[in-house]
Design a protein around this motif. Structure first.
Motif, PDB file in Angstrom:
ATOM      1  N   ALA A 156      -1.672  -0.723  -3.713  1.00 35.32           N
ATOM      2  CA  ALA A 156      -2.827  -1.221  -2.958  1.00 35.32           C
ATOM      3  C   ALA A 156      -3.581  -2.317  -3.716  1.00 35.32           C
ATOM      4  O   ALA A 156      -4.082  -3.262  -3.110  1.00 35.32           O
ATOM      5  CB  ALA A 156      -3.778  -0.078  -2.617  1.00 35.32           C
ATOM      6  N   TYR A 170       0.838  -1.210   0.000  1.00 35.71           N
ATOM      7  CA  TYR A 170       0.000   0.000   0.000  1.00 35.71           C
ATOM      8  C   TYR A 170       0.865   1.248   0.000  1.00 35.71           C
ATOM      9  O   TYR A 170       0.649   2.157  -0.803  1.00 35.71           O
ATOM     10  CB  TYR A 170      -0.926  -0.014   1.215  1.00 35.71           C
ATOM     11  N   LEU A 216      -8.440  -1.576   2.498  1.00 35.83           N
ATOM     12  CA  LEU A 216      -7.338  -0.911   1.797  1.00 35.83           C
ATOM     13  C   LEU A 216      -7.775  -0.303   0.463  1.00 35.83           C
ATOM     14  O   LEU A 216      -7.332   0.803   0.117  1.00 35.83           O
ATOM     15  CB  LEU A 216      -6.181  -1.873   1.578  1.00 35.83           C
ATOM     16  N   TRP A 267      -7.384   3.584  -0.557  1.00 38.82           N
ATOM     17  CA  TRP A 267      -6.575   3.918  -1.728  1.00 38.82           C
ATOM     18  C   TRP A 267      -7.392   4.758  -2.718  1.00 38.82           C
ATOM     19  O   TRP A 267      -6.895   5.751  -3.252  1.00 38.82           O
ATOM     20  CB  TRP A 267      -6.069   2.635  -2.373  1.00 38.82           C
ATOM     21  N   SER A 288      -8.292  -6.365   1.923  1.00 37.75           N
ATOM     22  CA  SER A 288      -8.737  -5.749   0.669  1.00 37.75           C
ATOM     23  C   SER A 288      -9.979  -4.888   0.866  1.00 37.75           C
ATOM     24  O   SER A 288     -10.157  -3.874   0.197  1.00 37.75           O
ATOM     25  CB  SER A 288      -9.012  -6.820  -0.387  1.00 37.75           C
TER      26      SER A 288
END
Length: 168
Positions: A39, A34, A88, A92, A85
């Motif tokens: 990411a 990340y 993140l 992002w 996931s």
């Protein structure tokens, strides 16, 4: 190569709690990805770890005393990356630059929730855990990751939609 995949290059031999060690390693790798601008590598890595596990585990598990030996941790890594996931990718997409310190709940919550669901094995996680072979080994952790990701998003929604506005 099967040993390297199944144990994530020996991480499955870390004691105590090899699954927790492997999950922590997965979190560190996700944070590094990340912070380096990758990411989208986290969900891709979850898919690749799942495929690698499903390919390597059938032969690796042959002759093992346990259907899911503690040194097999590729499933924890795949499940942890799946859970991460869920938090993140939204961070992002909103351009949040500092995951490690600035948005730490985005990796702490999925880590803790994944470990909770992986150990507790509620509902479908427990059913998958009782399945035979590589599919069962992988599926219970993927479901734990799915549930951890969903709950993490729910907690983020409650915080950002209810608590944060109330704090003003």
């Amino acid at each position: 190569m099967r040993w390297a995949i199944a144990t994530v290059f020996g991480a499955g031999h870390l004691r105590p709690a090899p699954g927790t060690w492997a999950s922590a390693i997965a979190v560190v790798l996700a944070i590094v990805a990340y912070e380096a601008g990758g990411a989208l590598l986290v969900p891709l890595a979850a898919v690749l770890a799942t495929i690698a596990g499903l390919l390597a585990l059938p032969k690796f598990l042959q002759g093992q005393l346990s259907a899911d030996p503690s040194e097999v941790v590729i499933d924890e890594v795949a499940g942890q990356w799946l859970a991460l996931s869920f938090t993140l990718i939204p961070l992002w997409s909103h351009g949040v630059p500092d995951l490690l310190l600035g948005a730490w709940p985005a990796w702490v919550a999925p880590f803790l929730l994944f470990r909770l669901f992986d150990i507790w094995k509620p509902w479908l996680v427990g059913r998958a855990d009782r399945m035979e072979g590589a599919t069962g080994v992988m599926l219970d952790d993927l479901l734990a990751g799915l549930f951890a990701g969903i709950v993490s998003m729910g907690l983020a929604g409650v915080y950002h939609g209810v608590v944060e506005p109330w704090l003003g």
